[in-house]
Design a protein around this motif. Structure first.
Motif, PDB file in Angstrom:
ATOM      1  N   GLN A 154     -20.310  15.312   9.620  1.00  0.00           N
ATOM      2  CA  GLN A 154     -19.827  16.738   9.640  1.00  0.00           C
ATOM      3  C   GLN A 154     -18.929  16.817   9.305  1.00  0.00           C
ATOM      4  O   GLN A 154     -18.550  17.781   9.645  1.00  0.00           O
ATOM      5  CB  GLN A 154     -20.711  16.284  11.242  1.00  0.00           C
ATOM      6  N   LEU A 155     -17.783  15.546   9.686  1.00  0.00           N
ATOM      7  CA  LEU A 155     -16.309  16.105   9.003  1.00  0.00           C
ATOM      8  C   LEU A 155     -16.369  16.092   7.599  1.00  0.00           C
ATOM      9  O   LEU A 155     -15.581  16.971   7.252  1.00  0.00           O
ATOM     10  CB  LEU A 155     -15.613  14.427   9.422  1.00  0.00           C
TER      11      LEU A 155
ATOM     12  N   ALA B   7     -15.474  19.993   3.277  1.00  0.00           N
ATOM     13  CA  ALA B   7     -15.673  20.806   2.504  1.00  0.00           C
ATOM     14  C   ALA B   7     -16.164  22.216   2.265  1.00  0.00           C
ATOM     15  O   ALA B   7     -14.918  23.211   1.815  1.00  0.00           O
ATOM     16  CB  ALA B   7     -17.560  20.211   1.584  1.00  0.00           C
ATOM     17  N   LEU B   8     -15.501  22.646   4.133  1.00  0.00           N
ATOM     18  CA  LEU B   8     -15.365  24.360   4.451  1.00  0.00           C
ATOM     19  C   LEU B   8     -13.933  24.561   4.250  1.00  0.00           C
ATOM     20  O   LEU B   8     -13.888  25.213   3.905  1.00  0.00           O
ATOM     21  CB  LEU B   8     -16.483  24.590   5.274  1.00  0.00           C
ATOM     22  N   MET B   9     -13.267  23.768   4.736  1.00  0.00           N
ATOM     23  CA  MET B   9     -11.827  23.827   4.051  1.00  0.00           C
ATOM     24  C   MET B   9     -11.445  23.813   3.201  1.00  0.00           C
ATOM     25  O   MET B   9     -10.649  25.011   2.205  1.00  0.00           O
ATOM     26  CB  MET B   9     -10.664  22.884   5.079  1.00  0.00           C
ATOM     27  N   GLU B  10     -11.939  22.866   2.366  1.00  0.00           N
ATOM     28  CA  GLU B  10     -11.550  23.275   0.616  1.00  0.00           C
ATOM     29  C   GLU B  10     -12.042  24.252   0.441  1.00  0.00           C
ATOM     30  O   GLU B  10     -12.056  25.622  -0.842  1.00  0.00           O
ATOM     31  CB  GLU B  10     -12.629  22.355   0.140  1.00  0.00           C
TER      32      GLU B  10
ATOM     33  N   ALA C 160      -5.894  22.494   9.073  1.00  0.00           N
ATOM     34  CA  ALA C 160      -7.163  21.929   9.102  1.00  0.00           C
ATOM     35  C   ALA C 160      -7.859  20.816   8.337  1.00  0.00           C
ATOM     36  O   ALA C 160      -8.563  19.666   8.736  1.00  0.00           O
ATOM     37  CB  ALA C 160      -7.888  23.020   9.320  1.00  0.00           C
ATOM     38  N   HIS C 161      -7.560  20.922   7.225  1.00  0.00           N
ATOM     39  CA  HIS C 161      -8.304  20.589   6.525  1.00  0.00           C
ATOM     40  C   HIS C 161      -7.107  19.122   6.166  1.00  0.00           C
ATOM     41  O   HIS C 161      -8.066  17.901   6.732  1.00  0.00           O
ATOM     42  CB  HIS C 161      -7.952  21.167   4.353  1.00  0.00           C
ATOM     43  N   ASN C 162      -5.936  18.961   6.333  1.00  0.00           N
ATOM     44  CA  ASN C 162      -5.095  17.415   6.042  1.00  0.00           C
ATOM     45  C   ASN C 162      -5.898  16.852   7.756  1.00  0.00           C
ATOM     46  O   ASN C 162      -5.846  15.523   7.653  1.00  0.00           O
ATOM     47  CB  ASN C 162      -3.951  18.147   6.204  1.00  0.00           C
TER      48      ASN C 162
ATOM     49  N   GLU D 199      -9.395  15.546   7.589  1.00  0.00           N
ATOM     50  CA  GLU D 199      -9.295  14.469   6.470  1.00  0.00           C
ATOM     51  C   GLU D 199      -8.923  13.457   6.895  1.00  0.00           C
ATOM     52  O   GLU D 199      -9.825  12.683   6.462  1.00  0.00           O
ATOM     53  CB  GLU D 199      -8.446  15.023   5.002  1.00  0.00           C
ATOM     54  N   GLU D 200      -7.870  13.437   7.530  1.00  0.00           N
ATOM     55  CA  GLU D 200      -7.223  12.435   8.015  1.00  0.00           C
ATOM     56  C   GLU D 200      -7.942  11.735   9.354  1.00  0.00           C
ATOM     57  O   GLU D 200      -8.038  10.326   9.132  1.00  0.00           O
ATOM     58  CB  GLU D 200      -5.932  12.277   8.895  1.00  0.00           C
ATOM     59  N   GLU D 201      -8.739  12.769   9.886  1.00  0.00           N
ATOM     60  CA  GLU D 201     -10.145  11.836  10.990  1.00  0.00           C
ATOM     61  C   GLU D 201     -10.844  11.256  10.191  1.00  0.00           C
ATOM     62  O   GLU D 201     -11.867   9.782  10.990  1.00  0.00           O
ATOM     63  CB  GLU D 201     -10.253  13.387  11.883  1.00  0.00           C
ATOM     64  N   LEU D 202     -11.368  11.497   9.205  1.00  0.00           N
ATOM     65  CA  LEU D 202     -12.114  11.007   8.034  1.00  0.00           C
ATOM     66  C   LEU D 202     -11.515   9.436   8.254  1.00  0.00           C
ATOM     67  O   LEU D 202     -12.798   8.840   8.080  1.00  0.00           O
ATOM     68  CB  LEU D 202     -13.163  12.279   7.248  1.00  0.00           C
TER      69      LEU D 202
END
Length: 93
Positions: free
Chosen positions: A12-13, A18-21, A53-55, A58-61
């Motif tokens: 899901q992350l 990908a959605l944020m990109e 949000a993207h950053n 990505e950090e959480e992922l």
């Protein structure tokens, strides 16, 4: 059980990243082709929020992927140690 939950969250992350990109690309495209300051003024903060949000995602992922690998490694070592110390080993020789 934990590995399955982690795998679901990782999936899901990745989808959210990908959605944020995709959103970011669309907003940048709109900013590049806009000839009106009022449009740019409205889109600039949107781009900033998307980037934040993207950053964060990505950090959480990355953290979750690292924690999952650590978990798997620790679990393998613990299982190997348990097998070595088990009385079952005696009966299998």
């Amino acid at each position: 059980m934990l590995e399955e939950k982690a795998a679901q969250k990782i999936k899901q992350l990745k989808e959210a990243v990908a959605l944020m990109e995709e959103l970011s690309w669309r907003v940048v495209w709109a900013l590049d082709f806009s000839n009106f300051q009022t449009i740019n003024e409205e889109l600039d903060p949107v781009q900033d929020v998307i980037a934040e949000a993207h950053n964060a995602l990505e950090e959480e992922l990355e953290s979750l992927e690292e924690a999952t690998e650590d978990y798997k490694t620790t679990k393998e070592f613990a299982e190997a140690e348990f097998d070595q110390e088990s009385n079952l080993q005696y009966y299998l020789e």
